[in-house]
Design a protein around this motif. Structure first.
Motif, PDB file in Angstrom:
ATOM      1  N   ARG A  52       0.822  -1.196   0.000  1.00  0.00           N
ATOM      2  CA  ARG A  52       0.000   0.000   0.000  1.00  0.00           C
ATOM      3  C   ARG A  52       0.862   1.255   0.000  1.00  0.00           C
ATOM      4  O   ARG A  52       1.894   1.304   0.642  1.00  0.00           O
ATOM      5  CB  ARG A  52      -0.915   0.030   1.233  1.00  0.00           C
ATOM      6  N   ASN A  53       0.369   2.255  -0.717  1.00  0.00           N
ATOM      7  CA  ASN A  53       1.026   3.558  -0.697  1.00  0.00           C
ATOM      8  C   ASN A  53       0.404   4.392   0.415  1.00  0.00           C
ATOM      9  O   ASN A  53      -0.606   4.012   1.009  1.00  0.00           O
ATOM     10  CB  ASN A  53       0.837   4.250  -2.047  1.00  0.00           C
ATOM     11  N   SER A  54       1.027   5.503   0.716  1.00  0.00           N
ATOM     12  CA  SER A  54       0.480   6.402   1.721  1.00  0.00           C
ATOM     13  C   SER A  54       1.001   7.799   1.477  1.00  0.00           C
ATOM     14  O   SER A  54       1.985   8.003   0.756  1.00  0.00           O
ATOM     15  CB  SER A  54       0.874   5.943   3.133  1.00  0.00           C
ATOM     16  N   ALA A  55       0.343   8.772   2.092  1.00  0.00           N
ATOM     17  CA  ALA A  55       0.787  10.162   1.974  1.00  0.00           C
ATOM     18  C   ALA A  55       2.190  10.328   2.558  1.00  0.00           C
ATOM     19  O   ALA A  55       2.977  11.142   2.064  1.00  0.00           O
ATOM     20  CB  ALA A  55      -0.204  11.080   2.691  1.00  0.00           C
ATOM     21  N   LYS A  56       2.516   9.538   3.570  1.00  0.00           N
ATOM     22  CA  LYS A  56       3.846   9.619   4.177  1.00  0.00           C
ATOM     23  C   LYS A  56       4.923   9.200   3.181  1.00  0.00           C
ATOM     24  O   LYS A  56       5.967   9.854   3.076  1.00  0.00           O
ATOM     25  CB  LYS A  56       3.912   8.717   5.407  1.00  0.00           C
ATOM     26  N   LEU A  57       4.682   8.111   2.457  1.00  0.00           N
ATOM     27  CA  LEU A  57       5.666   7.654   1.472  1.00  0.00           C
ATOM     28  C   LEU A  57       5.798   8.657   0.330  1.00  0.00           C
ATOM     29  O   LEU A  57       6.908   8.975  -0.103  1.00  0.00           O
ATOM     30  CB  LEU A  57       5.262   6.285   0.924  1.00  0.00           C
ATOM     31  N   THR A  58       4.671   9.131  -0.167  1.00  0.00           N
ATOM     32  CA  THR A  58       4.707  10.105  -1.259  1.00  0.00           C
ATOM     33  C   THR A  58       5.478  11.350  -0.851  1.00  0.00           C
ATOM     34  O   THR A  58       6.291  11.882  -1.614  1.00  0.00           O
ATOM     35  CB  THR A  58       3.275  10.485  -1.673  1.00  0.00           C
ATOM     36  N   SER A  59       5.247  11.813   0.367  1.00  0.00           N
ATOM     37  CA  SER A  59       5.945  12.998   0.859  1.00  0.00           C
ATOM     38  C   SER A  59       7.439  12.752   1.021  1.00  0.00           C
ATOM     39  O   SER A  59       8.265  13.617   0.691  1.00  0.00           O
ATOM     40  CB  SER A  59       5.337  13.422   2.202  1.00  0.00           C
ATOM     41  N   ALA A  60       7.812  11.556   1.498  1.00  0.00           N
ATOM     42  CA  ALA A  60       9.230  11.245   1.681  1.00  0.00           C
ATOM     43  C   ALA A  60       9.951  11.188   0.348  1.00  0.00           C
ATOM     44  O   ALA A  60      11.089  11.665   0.220  1.00  0.00           O
ATOM     45  CB  ALA A  60       9.376   9.919   2.420  1.00  0.00           C
ATOM     46  N   VAL A  61       9.312  10.613  -0.663  1.00  0.00           N
ATOM     47  CA  VAL A  61       9.913  10.545  -1.994  1.00  0.00           C
ATOM     48  C   VAL A  61      10.065  11.951  -2.573  1.00  0.00           C
ATOM     49  O   VAL A  61      11.095  12.288  -3.183  1.00  0.00           O
ATOM     50  CB  VAL A  61       9.074   9.655  -2.925  1.00  0.00           C
ATOM     51  N   ALA A  62       9.061  12.791  -2.395  1.00  0.00           N
ATOM     52  CA  ALA A  62       9.151  14.173  -2.869  1.00  0.00           C
ATOM     53  C   ALA A  62      10.271  14.917  -2.154  1.00  0.00           C
ATOM     54  O   ALA A  62      10.969  15.746  -2.760  1.00  0.00           O
ATOM     55  CB  ALA A  62       7.815  14.881  -2.655  1.00  0.00           C
ATOM     56  N   HIS A  63      10.468  14.629  -0.878  1.00  0.00           N
ATOM     57  CA  HIS A  63      11.544  15.245  -0.096  1.00  0.00           C
ATOM     58  C   HIS A  63      12.905  14.867  -0.692  1.00  0.00           C
ATOM     59  O   HIS A  63      13.804  15.718  -0.799  1.00  0.00           O
ATOM     60  CB  HIS A  63      11.436  14.771   1.349  1.00  0.00           C
ATOM     61  N   ALA A  64      13.043  13.604  -1.102  1.00  0.00           N
ATOM     62  CA  ALA A  64      14.292  13.166  -1.729  1.00  0.00           C
ATOM     63  C   ALA A  64      14.510  13.872  -3.060  1.00  0.00           C
ATOM     64  O   ALA A  64      15.622  14.331  -3.365  1.00  0.00           O
ATOM     65  CB  ALA A  64      14.279  11.655  -1.917  1.00  0.00           C
ATOM     66  N   ALA A  65      13.455  13.985  -3.860  1.00  0.00           N
ATOM     67  CA  ALA A  65      13.569  14.643  -5.159  1.00  0.00           C
ATOM     68  C   ALA A  65      13.966  16.105  -4.995  1.00  0.00           C
ATOM     69  O   ALA A  65      14.783  16.631  -5.763  1.00  0.00           O
ATOM     70  CB  ALA A  65      12.245  14.534  -5.914  1.00  0.00           C
ATOM     71  N   ALA A  66      13.421  16.752  -3.996  1.00  0.00           N
ATOM     72  CA  ALA A  66      13.719  18.161  -3.762  1.00  0.00           C
ATOM     73  C   ALA A  66      15.169  18.386  -3.364  1.00  0.00           C
ATOM     74  O   ALA A  66      15.701  19.489  -3.526  1.00  0.00           O
ATOM     75  CB  ALA A  66      12.790  18.716  -2.679  1.00  0.00           C
ATOM     76  N   HIS A  67      15.818  17.341  -2.858  1.00  0.00           N
ATOM     77  CA  HIS A  67      17.220  17.450  -2.441  1.00  0.00           C
ATOM     78  C   HIS A  67      18.173  16.719  -3.395  1.00  0.00           C
ATOM     79  O   HIS A  67      19.314  16.434  -3.031  1.00  0.00           O
ATOM     80  CB  HIS A  67      17.382  16.915  -1.014  1.00  0.00           C
TER      81      HIS A  67
END
Length: 407
Positions: free
Chosen positions: A189-204
């Motif tokens: 299952r996906n979650s908002a937490k995982l999506t946010s963590a991946v976006a955090h990695a992309a931003a850095h």
């Protein structure tokens, strides 16, 4: 901050003709055979991905592989190290932890919290694939021997993962300065937490390399339909599937709907949390370890590349196949990655199809074409099955490109 660019993989409907030179497939069980190049097989204990409650922690192995493991010979690490060794790059391993006592990783592991204690041993095994040094009397070594390892718990102490533990692990790895993050757990299952963590990695500008499916195999005959697993299915994550010695996957293993790259992961040799002995393991997380190690080589040799450009380099230089197969040497030494093909909208109705042992598929390797006077007779093995996987629509492409594709 760099923008992750989506890259649509395009595959031909027929795998290229190839020459297959490999050793026999390694069998998994309570113990397994691990072939050492030009040596007699050595029986190694199996590395678990989880431990049952009350089970003893994984200890050291008494068996040492003195030759170069088959999968490492195929990936040509000795040639790659002439150009890059991973120096200056930190690779985070989001797994069960990485033992600070592993001899071939000594002095190059930093741990967040309790991640320096690895009861299961799996995270140490993966870290060894990425960066273990060569030990006297052994032919085994990691991909990027001068890279630093950041140990991050993405599971509990027994190896059980949730979206909360994995998301927290990714965030911690990014905040600690990792440039490549290998993620072993693959969640249903996906979650908002995982999506946010991946976006955090992309931003850095951090590249996430994740297992496309869970390591735990299904029982024979209980095949499940292809489906997505996370965080591998997230946009901007490089997802990796495991292949065995024959370029196929064991019967009963799970299949993702989308995947970017394939690498050795079935019956591969690796280190344990203590001692100088070796284990054997299987799973997409191990394949992701090999790809993460290669990503570290690329970021070491080509520091000007962004995370998205590093991912594209890995996929564009891969051996052509239904699912492109990792070519570590090509990924590091190619002067310029091939230009991207025009983006196409993905057809979500068709899942990726992978070769299986049951279907009698063979390993897909780079097509060898030799022409000229006096050329000897070439033996080609054709992959009979027509593999038409769809290119992933969630690679590394700007939002503007994505919008133009949909119009």
């Amino acid at each position: 901050m760099h923008t992750m660019r989506r890259h649509t993989l395009r595959h031909s409907s027929m795998a290229a003709l190839l020459t297959l030179l490999s050793t026999s497939t390694l069998a998994m069980g309570g113990t397994a055979q691990a072939g050492a190049v030009a040596r007699e097989p050595v029986r190694l204990p199996a590395m678990p991905s989880q431990l049952a409650d009350g089970a003893a922690c994984t200890g050291g192995s008494e068996k040492v592989v003195d030759g170069m493991p088959r999968e490492q010979q195929e990936l040509q690490f000795a040639r790659v190290r002439q150009f890059a060794d991973g120096e200056g790059v930190t690779v985070a391993v989001v797994d069960t932890g990485v033992s600070l006592e592993a001899p071939t990783l000594k002095g190059r592991v930093a741990a967040i919290g309790e991640a320096g204690d690895d009861c299961v041993g799996h995270g140490t095994f993966v870290a060894g694939l990425i960066a273990a040094a060569t030990a006297a009397g052994s032919g085994f070594s990691g991909v990027a021997q001068q890279a630093d390892i950041l140990a991050v718990r993405g599971t509990d102490a027994r190896g059980r993962a949730t979206d909360t533990t994995v998301a927290a692990g990714i965030r911690a790895a990014v905040d600690a300065g990792a440039e490549v993050v290998q993620v072993s757990p693959a969640l249903t299952r996906n979650s908002a937490k995982l999506t946010s963590a991946v976006a955090h990695a992309a931003a850095h500008d951090v590249l996430i390399v994740a297992a496309a499916v869970p390591d735990s195999p299904q029982s024979p005959g209980s095949a499940a339909p292809p489906r997505d697993y996370w965080p591998a299915a997230e946009q901007g994550v490089l997802s990796v599937i495991d292949l065995g010695a024959q370029g196929s996957r064991p019967r009963g293993t799970l299949t993702p709907r989308r995947v970017d790259l394939a690498a050795p992961g079935d019956g591969v040799v690796g280190i344990g949390p203590t001692g100088r002995g070796h284990f054997v393991g299987s799973g997409a997380s191990l394949a992701a370890g090999y790809v993460a190690g290669t990503a570290a080589l690329i970021r070491s040799a080509h520091p000007e590349l962004t995370a998205g450009e590093t991912a594209r380099r890995l996929t564009s230089t891969a051996y052509p196949a239904g699912v492109p197969q990792l070519d570590a040497y090509g990924a590091v030494t190619t002067v310029a990655a091939p230009s991207a093909a025009p983006a196409e909208a993905a057809d979500d109705s068709e899942p990726v199809r992978l070769p299986t042992d049951e279907a009698g598929a063979r390993a897909t390797r780079r097509a060898l074409v030799m022409v000229g006077a006096g050329a000897g007779l070439l033996v080609f093995i054709a992959w009979a099955a027509v593999i038409v996987p769809r290119g992933r629509a969630r690679g590394w492409r700007s939002a503007r490109d994505d919008a133009s594709t949909k119009t």
